[in-house]
Write a protein that holds these residues in place. Structure first.
Motif, mmCIF file in Angstrom:
data_model
loop_
_atom_site.group_PDB
_atom_site.id
_atom_site.type_symbol
_atom_site.label_atom_id
_atom_site.label_comp_id
_atom_site.label_asym_id
_atom_site.label_seq_id
_atom_site.Cartn_x
_atom_site.Cartn_y
_atom_site.Cartn_z
ATOM 1 N N THR A 177 -3.185 3.956 -4.242
ATOM 2 C CA THR A 177 -4.458 4.218 -4.927
ATOM 3 C C THR A 177 -5.190 2.962 -5.387
ATOM 4 O O THR A 177 -6.410 2.972 -5.505
ATOM 5 N N ASP A 178 -4.473 1.876 -5.644
ATOM 6 C CA ASP A 178 -5.104 0.664 -6.174
ATOM 7 C C ASP A 178 -5.248 -0.403 -5.090
ATOM 8 O O ASP A 178 -4.405 -0.483 -4.184
ATOM 9 N N ASN A 214 1.901 1.762 -3.661
ATOM 10 C CA ASN A 214 0.792 2.111 -4.562
ATOM 11 C C ASN A 214 -0.475 2.277 -3.721
ATOM 12 O O ASN A 214 -1.272 1.354 -3.593
ATOM 13 N N LYS A 267 0.830 -1.215 0.000
ATOM 14 C CA LYS A 267 0.000 0.000 0.000
ATOM 15 C C LYS A 267 0.855 1.253 0.000
ATOM 16 O O LYS A 267 0.460 2.283 -0.546
ATOM 17 N N PHE A 281 -0.339 -3.545 -10.806
ATOM 18 C CA PHE A 281 -0.252 -2.882 -9.507
ATOM 19 C C PHE A 281 1.165 -2.366 -9.258
ATOM 20 O O PHE A 281 1.357 -1.334 -8.599
ATOM 21 N N ARG A 291 2.741 -0.134 -18.764
ATOM 22 C CA ARG A 291 1.469 -0.882 -18.810
ATOM 23 C C ARG A 291 1.323 -1.606 -20.149
ATOM 24 O O ARG A 291 0.822 -2.729 -20.206
ATOM 25 N N GLU A 323 -3.338 -8.249 -12.966
ATOM 26 C CA GLU A 323 -3.627 -7.184 -12.000
ATOM 27 C C GLU A 323 -2.442 -6.970 -11.048
ATOM 28 O O GLU A 323 -2.117 -5.836 -10.696
#
Length: 202
Positions: A124-125, A122, A119, A150, A167, A146
């Motif tokens: 936000t996700d 990252n 966390k 992430f 990405r 995913e």
């Protein structure tokens, strides 16, 4: 009595030679001819022939510049005390899961620590499940798409490259289920990290 034993011994010897020696050797030879890469362990080599790993066994990537795989619960004998074990991620000689139940404090603490670290990198996700859980073998070379996506912000920041480009690289490494139904969509972490190094070397 020997008259009765002789046919049984001849049959035993013959079947042992056919099923225990000839058949395995024949299948090994056929597999080596038809599927040479798989028969040798799905080994991955650099252009110069240097062995970098196997597509079937995960590796422990710890640098911020690389994508990380799932946690591994494999262990090895403790060099200081042979009656104990120490963590040895992706130890193919000792494949296995953690065998810790969902209420085990050691498992809960480890997952909480991993969640906090993920966390932080990252916020936000949502954290994908496979980034905090081990596989049954401890050797899983793949993560979910995913889980790879992430990690994009961390890897992009560490390498000073575009998140959008990263990405796109991840998307190009996604493997679909075999025959459309067997398994899950996945990304091989070693292949992704090699593609990342090749892209940055250009």
């Amino acid at each position: 009595m020997l008259r009765h034993l002789r046919p049984a011994l001849v049959l035993l010897t013959g079947l042992t030679l056919v099923t225990g020696l000839a058949y395995p050797l024949a299948m090994t030879g056929i597999a080596g001819r038809l599927f040479p890469a798989q028969a040798e362990g799905s080994l991955i080599r650099n252009a110069d022939g240097t062995l970098v790993g196997s597509a079937l066994v995960g590796q422990s990537f710890t640098s911020e510049r690389y994508f990380h795989g799932r946690p591994s619960a494999t262990v090895a004998p403790d060099p200081a005390d042979s009656t104990k074990t120490v963590a040895a991620p992706y130890n193919a000689a000792n494949s296995g899961g953690a065998n810790l139940g969902p209420t085990n404090p050691a498992l809960i603490d480890r997952v909480k620590t991993d969640l906090a670290a993920l966390k932080a990198e990252n916020p936000t996700d949502p954290v994908p499940q496979d980034l905090v859980t081990t596989s049954g073998s401890g050797l899983d070379p793949d993560v979910s798409p995913e889980a790879a996506l992430f990690q994009v912000p961390r890897v992009a920041k560490a390498r000073g490259i575009s998140e959008d480009g990263l990405r796109a690289l991840v998307a190009g490494q996604v493997q679909e289920p075999s025959l459309g139904v067997l398994g899950e969509r996945r990304v091989n972490v070693l292949a992704l990290n090699r593609a990342l190094d090749v892209q940055q070397a250009r």
